[in-house]
Design a protein around this motif. Structure first.
Motif, PDB file in Angstrom:
ATOM      1  N   ALA A 205       0.833  -1.205   0.000  1.00 47.39           N
ATOM      2  CA  ALA A 205       0.000   0.000   0.000  1.00 47.39           C
ATOM      3  C   ALA A 205       0.870   1.258   0.000  1.00 47.39           C
ATOM      4  O   ALA A 205       0.536   2.259  -0.640  1.00 47.39           O
ATOM      5  N   TRP A 206       1.983   1.193   0.713  1.00 51.12           N
ATOM      6  CA  TRP A 206       2.883   2.346   0.786  1.00 51.12           C
ATOM      7  C   TRP A 206       3.560   2.603  -0.561  1.00 51.12           C
ATOM      8  O   TRP A 206       3.767   3.755  -0.950  1.00 51.12           O
ATOM      9  N   ASN A 207       3.889   1.535  -1.273  1.00 52.24           N
ATOM     10  CA  ASN A 207       4.636   1.685  -2.526  1.00 52.24           C
ATOM     11  C   ASN A 207       3.765   1.807  -3.771  1.00 52.24           C
ATOM     12  O   ASN A 207       4.289   2.084  -4.860  1.00 52.24           O
ATOM     13  N   ILE A 208       2.463   1.628  -3.629  1.00 54.06           N
ATOM     14  CA  ILE A 208       1.596   1.542  -4.806  1.00 54.06           C
ATOM     15  C   ILE A 208       1.560   2.846  -5.602  1.00 54.06           C
ATOM     16  O   ILE A 208       1.244   2.850  -6.792  1.00 54.06           O
ATOM     17  N   MET A 209       1.893   3.955  -4.962  1.00 55.72           N
ATOM     18  CA  MET A 209       1.858   5.227  -5.681  1.00 55.72           C
ATOM     19  C   MET A 209       2.957   5.344  -6.740  1.00 55.72           C
ATOM     20  O   MET A 209       2.859   6.134  -7.678  1.00 55.72           O
ATOM     21  N   ILE A 210       4.023   4.551  -6.617  1.00 49.95           N
ATOM     22  CA  ILE A 210       5.167   4.686  -7.523  1.00 49.95           C
ATOM     23  C   ILE A 210       4.852   4.018  -8.856  1.00 49.95           C
ATOM     24  O   ILE A 210       4.573   2.823  -8.918  1.00 49.95           O
ATOM     25  N   GLN A 211       4.895   4.796  -9.914  1.00 48.71           N
ATOM     26  CA  GLN A 211       4.549   4.321 -11.248  1.00 48.71           C
ATOM     27  C   GLN A 211       5.817   4.193 -12.110  1.00 48.71           C
ATOM     28  O   GLN A 211       6.858   3.810 -11.626  1.00 48.71           O
TER      29      GLN A 211
END
Length: 203
Positions: free
Chosen positions: A74-80
């Motif tokens: 959940a913490w890393n999901i923003m990284i595209q």
């Protein structure tokens, strides 16, 4: 005359999905909004004032049934994605040698480790900068004035000879208040590779 360009990382070079990540986290943790306590913990972690284990433990202790891996995901999901043409842009700037190049990013250990694992050219990218400042490594965070003052002092810079580029308005406002030239880029409509076309008056 501009002598130094200071870049943010997320939504300048690497694409982020901040809205999607927030929605995912709210759903995972069963929240309608983030309480002040969570915002404070996240900020401390981003400044490197608590360790990764302590950060994850906090979430595990406060949200029963949520696993350690779910928290990390959940913490890393923003990284595209990190478009390679942006690497080519900064490599070209470095090769030209006209400007001192600095990266100044609010980030944390989990995010940067994820990027190192998934961006094959991370070290090549990092090597393009004269200095590469991550908030959790220097224990300072934008938009606090102290982080900009740190960069100025460390590099013996005059803010009136610097351009600071960041997608977050409060960060560019804080820098402008200290005398920096700034570009608050819109990642939806603008791209850092067009810096010299979009900001011709600065150069």
């Amino acid at each position: 005359m501009i002598k130094t360009i200071i870049f943010d990382f997320g939504d300048v070079f690497i694409n982020l999905d901040k809205v999607g990540a927030n929605q995912h986290a709210l759903q995972l943790f069963g929240l309608d909004e983030f309480p002040e306590e969570l915002i404070a913990i996240n900020t401390l972690y981003e400044q490197g004032l608590i360790e990764t284990e302590e950060f994850i433990d906090f979430y595990e202790d406060n949200f029963e049934g949520v696993t350690r891996q779910q928290i990390i995901d959940a913490w890393n999901i923003m990284i595209q994605d990190f478009p390679k043409y942006r690497l080519d842009f900064i490599k070209q700037l470095k090769a030209e040698g006209k400007y001192k190049l600095i990266l100044l990013s609010n980030t944390n250990e989990l995010h940067i480790n994820f990027i190192k694992e998934h961006v094959s050219f991370y070290e090549e990218f990092k090597s393009c900068f004269d200095n590469f400042y991550l908030s959790h490594e220097i224990n300072l965070r934008k938009p606090e004035a102290t982080i900009f003052e740190f960069v100025l002092a460390e590099n013996n810079l005059n803010p009136e000879e610097c351009v600071f580029i960041d997608d977050t308005l409060e960060n560019t406002t804080a820098a402008a208040d200290l005398g920096f030239f700034t570009w608050n880029n819109d990642p939806k409509t603008q791209d850092v590779i067009n810096l010299f076309e979009l900001k011709t008056h600065l150069f």
